[in-house]
Design an enzyme around this catalytic site. Structure first.
Site, short mmCIF file in Angstrom:
data_model
loop_
_atom_site.label_atom_id
_atom_site.label_comp_id
_atom_site.label_asym_id
_atom_site.label_seq_id
_atom_site.Cartn_x
_atom_site.Cartn_y
_atom_site.Cartn_z
N GLU A 1 0.55 -1.21 -0.03
CA GLU A 1 0.05 0.05 0.12
C GLU A 1 1.01 1.22 0.05
O GLU A 1 0.39 2.10 -0.59
CB GLU A 1 -0.94 -0.04 1.18
CG GLU A 1 -1.82 -1.03 1.49
CD GLU A 1 -3.05 -1.35 0.31
OE1 GLU A 1 -2.85 -0.56 -0.60
OE2 GLU A 1 -3.73 -2.23 0.23
N TRP B 1 1.66 2.24 -3.33
CA TRP B 1 0.59 3.00 -3.91
C TRP B 1 0.77 4.57 -3.68
O TRP B 1 0.50 5.33 -4.74
CB TRP B 1 -0.71 2.28 -3.44
CG TRP B 1 -1.32 1.44 -4.35
CD1 TRP B 1 -1.53 0.11 -4.19
CD2 TRP B 1 -1.38 1.47 -5.82
NE1 TRP B 1 -1.88 -0.45 -5.17
CE2 TRP B 1 -1.97 0.01 -6.29
CE3 TRP B 1 -1.54 2.52 -6.86
CZ2 TRP B 1 -2.47 0.08 -7.70
CZ3 TRP B 1 -2.09 2.35 -8.16
CH2 TRP B 1 -2.49 1.06 -8.41
N TRP C 1 -21.57 14.78 -17.61
CA TRP C 1 -21.80 14.28 -16.34
C TRP C 1 -23.12 14.37 -16.26
O TRP C 1 -24.01 15.10 -16.52
CB TRP C 1 -21.14 15.07 -15.19
CG TRP C 1 -19.67 14.98 -15.61
CD1 TRP C 1 -18.93 15.93 -16.00
CD2 TRP C 1 -18.69 13.99 -15.17
NE1 TRP C 1 -17.60 15.73 -16.01
CE2 TRP C 1 -17.37 14.35 -15.60
CE3 TRP C 1 -19.02 12.57 -14.82
CZ2 TRP C 1 -16.32 13.40 -15.50
CZ3 TRP C 1 -17.49 11.79 -14.54
CH2 TRP C 1 -16.56 12.36 -15.25
N ASN D 1 -9.97 2.05 2.92
CA ASN D 1 -9.72 2.02 1.38
C ASN D 1 -10.63 1.40 0.73
O ASN D 1 -11.10 1.69 -0.47
CB ASN D 1 -8.16 1.47 1.25
CG ASN D 1 -7.73 1.33 -0.15
OD1 ASN D 1 -7.70 2.33 -0.75
ND2 ASN D 1 -7.71 0.31 -0.88
N TRP E 1 -16.53 13.43 -11.08
CA TRP E 1 -15.79 12.76 -10.18
C TRP E 1 -15.02 14.02 -9.14
O TRP E 1 -14.52 13.62 -7.91
CB TRP E 1 -14.35 12.01 -10.77
CG TRP E 1 -13.42 12.77 -11.42
CD1 TRP E 1 -13.75 13.34 -12.63
CD2 TRP E 1 -12.35 13.50 -10.81
NE1 TRP E 1 -12.61 14.10 -13.07
CE2 TRP E 1 -11.62 13.97 -12.09
CE3 TRP E 1 -11.55 13.20 -9.63
CZ2 TRP E 1 -10.58 14.64 -12.08
CZ3 TRP E 1 -10.30 13.83 -9.65
CH2 TRP E 1 -9.65 14.44 -10.62
N TRP F 1 -8.90 9.34 -7.00
CA TRP F 1 -10.15 9.47 -7.39
C TRP F 1 -10.15 9.65 -8.91
O TRP F 1 -11.12 9.13 -9.59
CB TRP F 1 -10.52 10.92 -6.99
CG TRP F 1 -11.51 11.08 -5.82
CD1 TRP F 1 -11.12 11.14 -4.58
CD2 TRP F 1 -12.76 10.56 -5.71
NE1 TRP F 1 -12.28 10.95 -3.51
CE2 TRP F 1 -13.18 10.34 -4.33
CE3 TRP F 1 -13.68 10.30 -6.59
CZ2 TRP F 1 -14.44 10.41 -3.97
CZ3 TRP F 1 -15.07 10.12 -6.38
CH2 TRP F 1 -15.42 10.06 -4.94
#
Ligand SMILES: Cc1cc2nc3c(=O)[nH]c(=O)nc-3n(C[C@H](O)[C@H](O)[C@H](O)COP(=O)(O)OP(=O)(O)OC[C@H]3O[C@@H](n4cnc5c(N)ncnc54)[C@H](O)[C@@H]3O)c2cc1C
Length: 274
Positions: free
Chosen positions: A38, A41, A69, A104, A122, A145
């Site tokens: 992690e 990441w 959207w 997460n 988003w 995101w």
């Protein structure tokens, strides 16, 4: 109360060499492997931001995909308030609002649902997370995101929310903790309470549409679609027909109201870069 398989750690993660030291002195196991994984990441998103700069905040993401959207303000509100009718999404959104934390697994699921099922811009989700997360970090938040929105040119992870709930919260303890309306709903139905018969709803004291919301109807769901010439195939999989949205998303509209009441709310990256 946390879903199975999720861990809670202080916002500042232990440095990698401390974990290696622990592994050498004590033991290396699945947990030590995953924490290091992690952390990779986290570092990935730092380098990702260094490479792409301000594009991690752009509507079309780092891939620059032009999308339209879903402008329906009700959908945004239901997501934000934890009243979508999908217990896993609602529980996580309520936990975030109450504590400033979300696992997460939760973040991945609620992001997927907002963008790939509801079709909401988003950046509104990223902006909302930014204003509440205790472990808020620019590159981890916006990088995750934009990736969840499928706007990096890489793989798009579209989560099946009900399956994820069953996999990670089999007995339903987590969703019941944050959605007390579901307190007496049996495990077999707690992840999809709308499938309860009328008698089952009465027995559980949970009438769908009254005590707990009915899920957003399929006719109002939809994924963002290409808004411009070209682009086209940017969105993947799932087979769900694309809805027709009414043109460019408003992006900003719903934010004003929430910000007004907060007092001292952090200014978001989104606002700074607008
Ligand atoms: C939409 C979305 C937004 C996010 N926003 C943030 C944020 O603002 N700040 C933040 O620190 N993390 C963010 N993350 C990453 C991750 O969810 C959190 O770091 C993690 O939930 C923290 O919980 P933990 O400490 O128990 O982590 P663990 O799951 O135990 O992981 C250990 C450490 O690895 C790092 N890490 C784990 N997963 C990720 C990941 N996907 N990306 C980057 N680092 C990771 C974190 O430093 C974490 O403390 C986000 C993820 C998503 C999907």
């Amino acid at each position: 109360m946390r879903p199975t398989g999720t861990r809670r750690r202080s916002p500042s993660a232990a440095p990698r060499h401390e974990i290696r030291k622990y592994e050498a002195q004590r033991q290396a196991n699945k947990s030590t492997y995953w924490v290091i994984f992690e952390l990779i990441w986290r570092d990935f998103f730092r380098f990702f931001a260094l490479k792409h700069g301000n594009r991690i905040f752009f509507e079309g993401g780092t891939s620059g995909t032009p999308l339209a959207w879903n402008p329906d303000p009700e959908l945004w509100k239901r997501w934000r308030d934890g009243t979508t009718g999908l217990p896993l999404v609602d529980a996580n959104m309520r936990e975030l609002a109450a504590t400033g934390f979300m696992s997460n697994r939760g973040r991945q699921n609620v992001a997927s649902y907002l963008v790939l099922d509801l079709g909401v811009d988003w950046r509104r989700g990223a902006d909302y997370f930014e204003s509440l997360l205790l472990d808020y970090d620019v590159t981890s938040n916006w990088g995750n995101w934009v990736a969840a929105a499928g706007l990096t040119g890489g793989r798009v992870n579209h989560f099946n929310i009900t399956k994820q709930s069953k996999d990670y919260d089999a007995a339903g303890d987590y969703v019941r903790a944050w959605c007390p309306e579901l307190r007496n709903v049996p495990a077999a139905k707690v992840h999809e309470p709308w499938t309860m018969s009328r008698e089952e709803q009465e027995r559980a004291g949970c009438r769908i549409g009254q005590d707990y919301p009915a899920p957003v109807p399929a006719s109002r769901l939809g994924r963002p679609h290409s808004s411009g010439a070209g682009g086209g195939g940017g969105r993947t999989s799932s087979g769900r027909p694309q809805s027709r949205f009414g043109g460019g998303g408003d992006g900003r509209g719903g934010r004003g109201g929430r910000g007004g009441g907060g007092g001292g709310r952090r200014q978001s990256e989104f606002e700074r870069y607008q």
